[in-house]
Write a protein that holds these residues in place. Structure first.
Motif, PDB file in Angstrom:
ATOM      1  N   ILE A 189     -10.024  -8.214   1.323  1.00 59.72           N
ATOM      2  CA  ILE A 189     -10.412  -8.559  -0.044  1.00 59.72           C
ATOM      3  C   ILE A 189      -9.512  -9.687  -0.538  1.00 59.72           C
ATOM      4  N   ASN A 190     -10.118 -10.741  -1.075  1.00 57.87           N
ATOM      5  CA  ASN A 190      -9.304 -11.794  -1.687  1.00 57.87           C
ATOM      6  C   ASN A 190      -9.668 -11.938  -3.160  1.00 57.87           C
ATOM      7  N   THR A 191      -8.818 -12.639  -3.882  1.00 58.04           N
ATOM      8  CA  THR A 191      -8.952 -12.721  -5.335  1.00 58.04           C
ATOM      9  C   THR A 191      -9.081 -14.181  -5.753  1.00 58.04           C
ATOM     10  N   LEU A 226     -10.236  -2.585   2.919  1.00 57.38           N
ATOM     11  CA  LEU A 226      -9.656  -3.320   1.799  1.00 57.38           C
ATOM     12  C   LEU A 226      -8.874  -4.554   2.237  1.00 57.38           C
ATOM     13  N   GLN A 273     -10.871  -6.570 -10.419  1.00 61.75           N
ATOM     14  CA  GLN A 273     -11.468  -5.529  -9.577  1.00 61.75           C
ATOM     15  C   GLN A 273     -10.453  -5.008  -8.562  1.00 61.75           C
ATOM     16  N   ALA A 274      -9.652  -5.902  -7.987  1.00 64.14           N
ATOM     17  CA  ALA A 274      -8.639  -5.496  -7.019  1.00 64.14           C
ATOM     18  C   ALA A 274      -7.581  -4.609  -7.672  1.00 64.14           C
ATOM     19  N   MET A 293      -4.514 -11.966  -1.026  1.00 63.61           N
ATOM     20  CA  MET A 293      -5.052 -10.746  -0.410  1.00 63.61           C
ATOM     21  C   MET A 293      -4.127  -9.576  -0.751  1.00 63.61           C
ATOM     22  N   ASP A 325     -12.528 -11.048  -9.514  1.00 60.30           N
ATOM     23  CA  ASP A 325     -12.018 -10.522  -8.245  1.00 60.30           C
ATOM     24  C   ASP A 325     -10.658  -9.854  -8.447  1.00 60.30           C
TER      25      ASP A 325
END
Length: 209
Positions: free
Chosen positions: A182-184, A179, A192-193, A96, A189
């Motif tokens: 949001i996790n990756t 925000l 984008q982060a 995160m 993902d």
């Protein structure tokens, strides 16, 4: 001031990513370095829960293996409670990049002021147990009981303790750009982060070029 331990859970297999996502470079620093940097100002005891302890030695933080292996996220939660040096414990995920110290501070205040056991963000998607604060004395035995009964959901034991949900109206003040959660999980993902972070100068690492 209330002592707060912060446990970063880095025990997942990163199967969808294909590589250890916690060590992937996020704007020039490993993602887990970014997360630990963001959280260190609110933590009196910052440590990492992982089955790959050697991989994180360079951070200079305590690295701890799961007390009960192969139990997934609830096993990590148990280890966080058992190994925390403070009475209150924040638990966050290693994927995160916009983890919010402000939300964790607010959760701690709500937990203490209301004599609660868990203070946790509650969104339209449900609870965010890996961005929450727990009272060690009451949560540790409740988690042990749940695991002994074969329960593996992170919130399967919530009915046995006092839970305070931090609702979206309050979260919108603490995290106006939405925000924090949001996790990756995938490469897309992650990329984008990175682009989101570039659009927020205050989220860039020190000395970022």
């Amino acid at each position: 001031m209330n002592c707060l331990s912060v446990a970063i859970q880095a025990g997942g297999g990163s199967k969808r990513m294909g590589v250890n996502k916690a060590l992937m470079s996020f704007l020039g620093e490993p993602l887990i370095t970014r997360i630990s940097r963001l959280l260190s100002p609110v933590s009196d005891d910052l440590f990492i829960i992982t089955q790959e302890t050697e991989a994180y030695q360079h951070l200079g933080l305590r690295t701890i293996s799961d007390e009960v292996p192969n139990m997934g996220a609830i096993g990590g939660l148990l280890t966080a409670m058992a190994q925390a040096r403070c009475d209150y414990v924040a638990v966050v995920a290693c994927d995160m990049p916009f983890v919010s110290p402000g939300i964790l501070k607010h959760c701690l205040e709500i937990l203490v002021d209301n004599n609660a056991d868990v203070a946790i963000p509650l969104t339209m998607e449900g609870y965010e147990p890996l961005h929450a604060v727990y009272r060690k004395a009451t949560c540790l035995p409740a988690i042990r009981e749940a695991m002994a009964a074969g329960k593996k959901r992170l919130i399967s034991w919530f009915s046995d303790v006092k839970v305070m949900g931090i609702t979206e109206d309050r979260l919108s003040i603490l995290d106006p750009d939405q925000l924090a959660f949001i996790n990756t999980n995938t490469i897309d993902d992650f990329l984008q982060a990175v682009e989101i972070a570039k659009q927020h100068p205050e989220m860039l690492p020190p000395n970022f070029d």
